[in-house]
Design an enzyme around this catalytic site. Structure first.
Site, PDB file in Angstrom:
ATOM      1  N   PHE A  17      47.527  40.638  52.524  1.00  0.00           N
ATOM      2  CA  PHE A  17      47.596  41.056  51.122  1.00  0.00           C
ATOM      3  C   PHE A  17      48.358  42.366  50.984  1.00  0.00           C
ATOM      4  CE2 PHE A  17      43.317  38.799  51.159  1.00  0.00           C
ATOM      5  CZ  PHE A  17      43.918  37.570  51.026  1.00  0.00           C
ATOM      6  N   GLY A  74      42.970  41.250  39.466  1.00  0.00           N
ATOM      7  CA  GLY A  74      42.373  41.524  40.786  1.00  0.00           C
ATOM      8  C   GLY A  74      42.593  40.346  41.729  1.00  0.00           C
ATOM      9  N   TRP A 118      46.186  40.296  42.693  1.00  0.00           N
ATOM     10  CA  TRP A 118      46.465  41.386  43.637  1.00  0.00           C
ATOM     11  C   TRP A 118      46.317  40.886  45.084  1.00  0.00           C
ATOM     12  CZ3 TRP A 118      43.175  43.513  47.346  1.00  0.00           C
ATOM     13  CH2 TRP A 118      43.608  44.704  47.938  1.00  0.00           C
ATOM     14  N   HIS A 119      45.352  39.961  45.287  1.00  0.00           N
ATOM     15  CA  HIS A 119      45.120  39.463  46.638  1.00  0.00           C
ATOM     16  C   HIS A 119      46.297  38.642  47.157  1.00  0.00           C
ATOM     17  CE1 HIS A 119      40.971  40.622  45.828  1.00  0.00           C
ATOM     18  NE2 HIS A 119      40.798  40.619  47.138  1.00  0.00           N
ATOM     19  N   GLY A 120      46.886  37.846  46.302  1.00  0.00           N
ATOM     20  CA  GLY A 120      47.997  37.037  46.783  1.00  0.00           C
ATOM     21  C   GLY A 120      48.698  36.357  45.633  1.00  0.00           C
TER      22      GLY A 120
END
Lengths: 467, 383
Positions: free
Chosen positions: A467, A318, A321-323
């Site tokens: 993102f 997770g 996933w953001h960066g």
């Protein structure tokens, strides 16, 4: 085209006007909204618009064939590989190259790979997750495959949530698309309130907080310990107002087009546990991670060790996933550790779950501060800056409060926390949606005045757009 | 529910919001915010002059001086007022730092509308004010308290509208104009109300309309330097203001324009338009006595390095025809401190403004002209 630009406001007004004159949910309406969404995305890149259609076509075709396939699992695997492959290529290739180069450098190897010239497609993380949810739901038998590619294109490109969510499930979207159009005036009023409040959250609150935050995170060495500490608190509110402001606008626009999107935020900083925080923060991502990742990894069905491993993996992925940066990995891992410790340790402290107010406040205090601690890694440009900021904050125990420089920001943040608390008790937006013309007009006029008076000179892009 | 009902619902709400915003705009236009405005902001200074004039009685005013900060520091307004008083006349100073042609005209217009006995004006300007249409969007602060809705296009002519700069929306809306003022009030409320109280007391007797600003330091430490070398000077307590001014002017010096062919409309199309606007502005002031247009002294460093080459000739090309036609009386003191050697550095306290010594020297030569051109032969107002 940013939501906080005149270009977008003119675009949205035009689209809403035309869409309201077309018979909703019929072919002309769908084609018009898809065309408008393409124009919206195309303002950033028409080339990458093609990428959206390619991945959407793959998922649509695979979903069509899942029910007749001999090995549906393989087809689903193909869809997941295609989606994650595209996401991984655009988002993580250079991250992997740089990490490999870092390892090579650290071990004294003489080689280095040249990073590729890749531009990250806006919104890729969001639309990839939406597409995946569709094929997984069809595979699980929770959703019938969509017959019309037009419907699927509409779901994938729908402009209010294309760039940064909320991550809407295909079943939520299609069930509303299939319903006959009904105009609810209260919903229109609620949508307008959401949009006005969303702009104020983003432009008046988040963008003004960004001024103090950016100054400190760009050069923490030249700020005092108290300024750094306040900048971390300020970032916690900046990212909340930035993202929930965007979400309010997105949900409001969708509502004006006849779609009720799920809530994405529910006063997250009132959480008194980390589990509760993730039920209140970026709720559509949390449930996606829970339903499609955590549960798929085993969830809590195979004993404590597997549960811990699933939780940690979910939160680290997770974060990633953001960066594509180790800072996001650390941020995700920290939240994973928080959740694991909460699960393992707190049941052993009998008074921890007490309803007694001082204990509840203590829980809130600890949770809020650990969340803010994790935000340091989320916001800092690199790992060494994060450590520098943490080291600097340590100075507040030995440095007197520098009232002249920090009192204004400190009182603003206290005010925002108080507002966060009060707003959760009085759902003003819901109440106003039922109000008559004058309370509504006064509220929106007040929001417009706040925008006129407190819009900072510099326009700040939405944080989650990266993102 | 029909589309007609929905449309009515939405339009009614839009009308409700618009009504509230227009009501507030009207309240700001008629001066509802003026009592709370920051006294030393651009708007606050214009408001203070309005309030001081109203407290004194506008009918008591005979002459006014308008100009920017060069006029604030460059003329001894107390001596001008004393001279006027000796002729039984009342000459006030309405100069405001940052005032340019737009705000100067609005101030004169406001006074003409409120002061029935106003007979003439002294416009203290300088050659730098002819090179640009306006003085940037912050001039709107001075202009707004003096303007009405019909002035919007005139204001937009001087402060061009920029979509990305909300401050420029102030040409059209008073709500936008007070943005900084309102933000500042939210940040420092106690300081604001203390400041307002102090200024109210200071301005209660109208004396502020005659006050002069006097600073004694000089610029001899950098007088012979270029902008570039001045900007590179080590900063000390003696020269910090001037060195920071030099630093802020380095880019302008590096991009010095050339107006020597100002008559070449193909090369400088905006200058021909600018000339028309300035000349018609001066023609339209409508005083019985031609206004005195005083070109205040400007240090050589401006003429040599900063202003467009030929800026002085350009300014004079606008004013001289008007002077020849008797529309204005032109007093050119641009080079007043060029001679003798060393006079200039002793006459300024920074790169823009005269010090107390420079102020007295200029006032000495100005007073006889003011007396001759404005006061002599002027009918004294009956008390």
């Amino acid at each position: 085209m940013l939501f906080n630009s005149w270009h977008f406001i003119a675009f949205a007004l035009l689209v809403l006007s035309v869409a309201s004159w077309l018979p909703r949910n019929e072919t002309a309406w769908k084609i018009f909204i898809i065309a408008a969404s393409c124009y919206f995305y195309g303002q950033w890149s028409y080339l990458y618009l093609g990428l959206i259609f390619v991945t959407a076509a793959i998922d649509f075709t695979i979903a069509q064939r899942l029910s007749q396939a001999r090995y549906p699992g393989r087809l689903l695997g193909l869809s997941i590989v295609a989606n994650l492959g595209v996401l991984a290529f655009f988002k993580y290739t250079n991250f992997l190259i740089q990490s490999a180069n870092g390892v090579a450098h650290a071990t004294g190897a003489a080689w280095a790979i040249t990073p590729l010239d890749i531009v990250l497609p806006v919104g890729i993380s969001f639309y990839t997750f939406q597409n995946m949810s569709y094929t997984i739901d069809v595979y699980r038998g929770q959703l019938a495959p969509r017959k019309s590619i037009l419907d699927y294109a509409l779901f994938t490109t729908f402009f209010p949530q294309l760039l940064a969510g909320p991550i809407v499930r295909a079943s939520e979207f299609f069930s509303q698309l299939d319903q006959p159009a009904r105009i609810d005036l209260r919903k229109i009023q609620y949508a307008l309130i959401l949009i006005a409040a969303g702009y104020v959250k983003k432009i008046v609150l988040a963008d003004n907080l960004a001024i103090s935050v950016d100054e400190v995170f760009l050069a923490p060495a030249s700020a005092s310990a108290w300024q750094v500490l306040l900048a971390v608190y300020a970032f916690a509110f900046q990212i909340y107002f930035d993202f929930s402001g965007y979400t309010d606008i997105a949900i409001g626009l969708a509502l004006l087009l006849g779609f009720e999107f799920p809530k994405n935020f529910n006063y997250p900083y009132l959480a008194t546990s980390f589990q509760e925080f993730w039920r209140r923060w970026h709720m559509t991502l949390s449930r996606w991670l829970r339903d499609y990742l955590y549960i798929s990894l085993g969830g809590n069905r195979y004993g404590p060790a597997r549960t811990i491993a699933s939780l940690m993996a979910t939160m680290i992925l997770g974060g990633l996933w953001h960066g594509a940066s180790w800072n996001f990995v650390v941020w995700g891992a920290l939240h994973g550790i928080y959740l694991v410790l909460e699960r393992l340790v707190t049941p052993k402290i009998p008074w921890w779950q007490s309803a007694w107010l001082p204990v509840a406040w203590l829980r809130w205090f600890i949770v809020f501060h650990l969340i803010c601690f994790a935000w340091i890694f989320f916001r800092a440009p690199d790992f060494s800056t994060s450590l520098q900021i943490i080291h600097k904050i340590g100075g507040v125990f030995t440095t007197p409060f520098d009232g002249i420089h920090s009192a204004g920001l400190a009182s603003l943040l206290l005010g925002l926390m108080a507002m966060h608390f009060l707003m959760s008790h009085f759902d003003i937006k819901q109440r106003l949606s039922l109000a008559g013309i004058w309370p509504f007009s006064l509220f929106v006029a007040a929001m417009i005045l706040l925008l006129i008076w407190f819009t900072p000179a510099k326009t700040v892009p939405f944080i989650y757009f990266q993102f | 529910m029909s589309a007609k009902v929905t449309l009515r619902f939405v339009l009614l709400r839009i009308a409700g919001i618009a009504f509230i915003l227009l009501l507030l705009e009207a309240a700001f236009r008629v001066g509802a915010w003026e009592s709370f405005a920051k006294p030393d902001s651009n708007a606050g200074m214009a408001i203070r002059i309005k309030q001081a004039v109203n407290m004194m009685g506008p009918e008591k005013i005979d002459f006014v001086t308008v100009g920017d900060s060069r006029a604030v520091y460059g003329i001894d307004h107390e001596r001008v007022a004393a001279l006027a008083k000796s002729h039984g006349l009342n000459h006030i100073n309405a100069s405001i730092p940052g005032m340019h042609w737009m705000s100067a005209e609005l101030m004169v217009r406001w006074l003409k509308a409120h002061a029935p006995n106003l007979k003439g004006a002294m416009i203290a300007t300088n050659i730098t004010n002819f090179s640009y249409t306006g003085n940037g969007y912050y001039e709107l602060g001075i202009a707004t308290p003096l303007s009405s809705l019909s002035d919007a296009s005139w204001m937009a002519l001087h402060v061009p509208f920029e979509q990305k700069n909300l401050a420029t929306y102030g040409s059209y809306s008073a709500l936008f104009q007070y943005r900084d003022d309102i933000t500042d009030l939210i940040k420092h409320p106690t300081q604001r109300f203390r400041q307002i109280r102090q200024y109210r007391q200071a301005y209660s007797n109208g004396a502020a309309l005659y006050q002069s600003q006097k600073i004694n330091s000089n610029i001899c430490s950098i007088a012979k330097l270029s902008i570039k070398s001045c900007a590179a000077e080590p900063v000390s307590t003696m020269n910090s203001t001037i060195v920071s001014q030099c630093k802020s002017l380095v880019v302008q010096a590096a991009n010095q324009l050339d107006y020597r062919e100002f008559d070449n409309a193909a090369k400088w199309p905006h200058l021909a338009e600018l000339k028309k606007v300035r000349q018609s502005q001066l023609r339209s002031l409508g005083f019985s006595k031609p206004p005195l247009v005083v070109l205040m002294p400007v240090p050589r460093i401006w003429r040599d390095e900063l202003l467009p080459r030929g800026a002085e000739d350009w300014a004079l090309s606008i004013l001289r025809p008007l002077a020849a036609q008797g529309v204005i009386e032109l007093l050119d003191y641009t080079r007043f401190f060029d001679e003798p050697e060393g006079a200039e550095c002793n006459a300024f306290w920074d790169l823009y403004h005269q010090n107390a010594d420079g102020q007295q020297k200029l006032t000495d030569v100005l007073l006889p002209v003011i007396q001759r051109q404005l006061y002599t032969g002027t009918k004294i107002r009956q008390p």
